[in-house]
Write a protein that holds these residues in place. Structure first.
Motif, PDB file in Angstrom:
ATOM      1  N   UNK A  66     127.130  54.967  14.691  1.00 11.18           N
ATOM      2  CA  UNK A  66     125.679  55.134  14.762  1.00 11.18           C
ATOM      3  C   UNK A  66     124.959  53.874  14.295  1.00 11.18           C
ATOM      4  N   UNK A  67     125.391  53.317  13.153  1.00  7.04           N
ATOM      5  CA  UNK A  67     124.768  52.098  12.623  1.00  7.04           C
ATOM      6  C   UNK A  67     124.957  50.933  13.595  1.00  7.04           C
ATOM      7  N   UNK A  68     126.182  50.878  14.182  1.00 10.74           N
ATOM      8  CA  UNK A  68     126.454  49.810  15.154  1.00 10.74           C
ATOM      9  C   UNK A  68     125.520  49.921  16.360  1.00 10.74           C
ATOM     10  N   UNK A  69     125.411  51.163  16.879  1.00  7.01           N
ATOM     11  CA  UNK A  69     124.542  51.360  18.050  1.00  7.01           C
ATOM     12  C   UNK A  69     123.082  51.067  17.698  1.00  7.01           C
ATOM     13  N   UNK A  70     122.656  51.540  16.494  1.00  7.90           N
ATOM     14  CA  UNK A  70     121.285  51.297  16.075  1.00  7.90           C
ATOM     15  C   UNK A  70     121.007  49.803  15.915  1.00  7.90           C
ATOM     16  N   UNK A  71     121.965  49.113  15.309  1.00  8.35           N
ATOM     17  CA  UNK A  71     121.830  47.658  15.145  1.00  8.35           C
ATOM     18  C   UNK A  71     121.764  46.964  16.495  1.00  8.35           C
ATOM     19  N   UNK A  72     122.607  47.433  17.441  1.00  5.58           N
ATOM     20  CA  UNK A  72     122.627  46.848  18.770  1.00  5.58           C
ATOM     21  C   UNK A  72     121.280  47.033  19.476  1.00  5.58           C
ATOM     22  N   UNK A  73     120.734  48.249  19.305  1.00  9.03           N
ATOM     23  CA  UNK A  73     119.421  48.535  19.923  1.00  9.03           C
ATOM     24  C   UNK A  73     118.343  47.637  19.327  1.00  9.03           C
ATOM     25  N   UNK A  74     118.371  47.504  17.983  1.00 10.35           N
ATOM     26  CA  UNK A  74     117.376  46.665  17.315  1.00 10.35           C
ATOM     27  C   UNK A  74     117.518  45.208  17.748  1.00 10.35           C
ATOM     28  N   UNK A  75     118.758  44.733  17.805  1.00  9.77           N
ATOM     29  CA  UNK A  75     119.007  43.345  18.213  1.00  9.77           C
ATOM     30  C   UNK A  75     118.497  43.107  19.634  1.00  9.77           C
ATOM     31  N   UNK A  76     118.786  44.079  20.530  1.00  6.47           N
ATOM     32  CA  UNK A  76     118.321  43.948  21.915  1.00  6.47           C
ATOM     33  C   UNK A  76     116.788  43.940  21.976  1.00  6.47           C
ATOM     34  N   UNK A  77     116.212  44.843  21.167  1.00  2.34           N
ATOM     35  CA  UNK A  77     114.746  44.929  21.151  1.00  2.34           C
ATOM     36  C   UNK A  77     114.136  43.615  20.665  1.00  2.34           C
ATOM     37  N   UNK A  80     141.333  64.173   4.166  1.00  2.00           N
ATOM     38  CA  UNK A  80     140.078  63.422   4.291  1.00  2.00           C
ATOM     39  C   UNK A  80     139.769  63.042   5.736  1.00  2.00           C
ATOM     40  N   UNK A  81     140.307  63.805   6.688  1.00  2.00           N
ATOM     41  CA  UNK A  81     140.036  63.502   8.093  1.00  2.00           C
ATOM     42  C   UNK A  81     138.576  63.745   8.437  1.00  2.00           C
ATOM     43  N   UNK A  82     137.953  64.744   7.776  1.00  2.00           N
ATOM     44  CA  UNK A  82     136.532  64.983   8.021  1.00  2.00           C
ATOM     45  C   UNK A  82     135.686  63.824   7.494  1.00  2.00           C
ATOM     46  N   UNK A  83     136.083  63.269   6.342  1.00  3.47           N
ATOM     47  CA  UNK A  83     135.370  62.117   5.774  1.00  3.47           C
ATOM     48  C   UNK A  83     135.549  60.893   6.670  1.00  3.47           C
ATOM     49  N   UNK A  84     136.788  60.680   7.124  1.00  4.41           N
ATOM     50  CA  UNK A  84     137.059  59.544   8.009  1.00  4.41           C
ATOM     51  C   UNK A  84     136.256  59.675   9.298  1.00  4.41           C
ATOM     52  N   UNK A  85     136.227  60.906   9.858  1.00  5.52           N
ATOM     53  CA  UNK A  85     135.453  61.132  11.084  1.00  5.52           C
ATOM     54  C   UNK A  85     133.967  60.874  10.843  1.00  5.52           C
ATOM     55  N   UNK A  86     133.470  61.322   9.683  1.00 11.76           N
ATOM     56  CA  UNK A  86     132.056  61.098   9.340  1.00 11.76           C
ATOM     57  C   UNK A  86     131.751  59.609   9.228  1.00 11.76           C
ATOM     58  N   UNK A  87     132.628  58.869   8.530  1.00 13.29           N
ATOM     59  CA  UNK A  87     132.400  57.439   8.349  1.00 13.29           C
ATOM     60  C   UNK A  87     132.479  56.689   9.674  1.00 13.29           C
ATOM     61  N   UNK A  88     133.428  57.114  10.529  1.00 10.56           N
ATOM     62  CA  UNK A  88     133.523  56.485  11.848  1.00 10.56           C
ATOM     63  C   UNK A  88     132.257  56.768  12.645  1.00 10.56           C
TER      64      UNK A  88
END
Length: 520
Positions: free
Chosen positions: A492-503, A479-487
């Motif tokens: 991505x969600x973290x970065x998107x949230x950070x961008x939204x918060x900054x905005x 499940x390394x591909x699944x783990x990599x996908x989830x990471x």
């Protein structure tokens, strides 16, 4: 009801209670220069004849006592096995000897296996006979092509515990986080550093499996089972329906296996073996003080030990009251004490079953350790190479064996080891308990092996047993591909949230600043 009707009823009930017995033709191809491995494999076949099956063994070591419905086809080998074993004995107890000699071992094993395909008698049965199942060894899996040749299922027999060569084609989990690698012999819960070593050994094991597969198995398969007539090697491996493993959770540790991987540890052991020769029987019966069995198995010749070690062993035995059965390959043994009986061949299983055997001095091969455990005989283990160190170490950790390093074998250390095991009742008491655990099963090892062999025959290879992990690569299987996908998604969600918060923060900051400016 008349008497005749009662008879008919009884006959009908009798017939109804009779279990249907199927007699199958079984071919085992097991060309190995290790006689001890063949002894285990032939023990399985001899047991299968008792279920009415007709078996054929292709190996370099034919039966010493022919059995009905058991046929030998002999594959001669040209290597000097004694020289190979002697070289390994020179570095007794060193695990890394196993790896330093791995290239030579691969060469010997696979060249002998490849030569099997040209043995006239074997070619004859390929041309003229059919079989219901083919059983192959763990080193020689290119023989999987025989399953397509005979249009029958293929099983694998391993004289060792599971490792990557077995796990990979069956999709069997490694269990490396909690189950000791078979060459390390860790007992119980492992420490962090032991788990590190265990994990590293898995990496080495994977590399060995890839190496043997790509540089030996695949070329030999393609030369003997050409494309067009036979499928690709990777596809052919999926023909393997069953793996019979000479192991049991009481020998190693509990671990997870897929349904097609079946533990049959002790399958070669019988409660009632062949009778002992008259001189050995009389020797043991008269051992009122007990007897000791001394043998280093079929591969290690006692006569090849250094002369000073032989003298140490004999001089030590001469000081004990117990009688000693001593495996010696020559016709004479100078300086032999009166309490020692020598023999070129020791029917080990039958001797260990004798009531007067109090101690077994052994090299620690898996088969020997299993037999000692089965018959409840404590051991002094003097390991030399391969898995022997791990086997003796685990038995010592369990409390029914004494580990003695061959390089430190002196009259003092050997005497101490023998006295400790003979005089301390904890060794025999412990191994007697271990024997009960080893034998307490819903079926005997032989009955288990026979059931699953017949099962895959009845169900045409039983493809429903195959784990779907066989069709996954190493990344997917873990499940390394699944783990990599989830990471990746989490990042991505973290970065998107950070961008939204900054905005939002910038917007709010501007409004606050604008409001303050208006107020001023």
């Amino acid at each position: 009801m008349t008497k005749s009707r009662w008879i008919l009823v009884l006959v009908f009930l009798g017939l109804a209670s009779v279990r249907k017995v199927n007699s199958y033709k079984i071919l085992m191809v097991y060309p190995s220069y290790s006689e001890s491995h063949v002894i285990l494999a032939s023990g399985l076949l001899k047991g299968l004849t008792k279920f009415g099956h007709e078996v054929t063994m292709v190996s370099s070591f034919p039966q010493k006592n022919p059995v009905k419905n058991y046929r030998d086809i002999i594959v001669p080998y040209e290597i000097n096995k004694d020289a190979v074993v002697t070289k390994q004995m020179q570095s007794a107890g060193n695990l890394w000897t196993f790896y330093s000699e791995i290239q030579n071992k691969f060469n010997y094993a696979f060249e002998l296996s490849n030569r099997t395909m040209s043995v006239p008698e074997f070619r004859k049965i390929m041309d003229e006979e059919t079989f219901d199942i083919v059983i192959i060894g763990f080193t020689g899996q290119f023989f999987v092509g025989l399953g397509y040749h005979f249009n029958c299922p293929v099983a694998v027999f391993s004289p060792l515990a599971t490792f990557q060569i077995i796990n990979s084609p069956f999709g069997n989990p490694s269990s490396i986080a909690y189950s000791s690698y078979f060459l390390l012999g860790y007992h119980g819960q492992m420490t962090f550093m032991q788990r590190v070593k265990n994990f590293m050994m898995l990496g080495v094991d994977i590399l060995m499996q890839i190496y043997s597969k790509e540089f030996y198995e695949r070329p030999y398969y393609e030369s003997n089972f050409p494309r067009g007539k036979f499928p690709e090697f990777d596809e052919a491996l999926k023909k393997e329906s069953l793996a019979l493993i000479n192991s049991h959770f009481s020998q190693t540790s509990p671990r997870a296996n897929v349904p097609a991987v079946v533990d049959v540890g002790g399958v070669h052991i019988e409660d009632e073996g062949e009778p002992l020769s008259p001189n050995v029987q009389e020797f043991l019966d008269s051992a009122t003080e007990g007897a000791i069995l001394f043998t280093f198995g079929s591969n290690i010749k006692t006569s090849f030990l250094p002369e000073e070690k032989i003298r140490i062993i004999l001089d030590t035995f001469g000081t004990f009251r117990q009688k000693v059965l001593f495996k010696w390959e020559e016709s004479d043994l100078p300086g032999k004490p009166d309490n020692v009986l020598i023999s070129k061949w020791m029917p080990q299983r039958n001797i260990l079953a004798h009531r007067n055997i109090k101690l077994f001095v052994t090299h620690g091969g898996l088969g020997s350790v299993a037999e000692a455990k089965y018959f409840g005989v404590p051991i002094v283990g003097v390991p030399f190479f391969n898995d022997q160190m791990a086997n003796v170490k685990k038995a010592a950790d369990e409390g029914w064996a004494y580990y003695l390093d061959f390089t430190n074998l002196t009259i003092e250390t050997f005497t101490e080891a023998l006295k400790e095991v003979l005089n301390n009742p904890k060794y025999r008491e412990t191994v007697q308990k271990m024997a009960q655990i080893f034998k307490d099963r819903p079926q005997t090892a032989l009955e288990t092996a026979n059931f699953w062999i017949e099962y895959v025959i009845r169900h045409n290879g039983a493809p429903h047993l195959q784990s779907q992990s066989v069709h996954l690569n190493i990344l997917q299987r873990n499940s390394l591909d699944v783990i990599a996908f989830l990471i990746g998604m989490s990042f991505f969600v973290f970065k998107l949230t950070l961008i939204i918060v900054k905005f939002v923060w910038r917007k709010l900051s501007k409004k606050i600043i604008t409001r303050k400016e208006k107020q001023t």
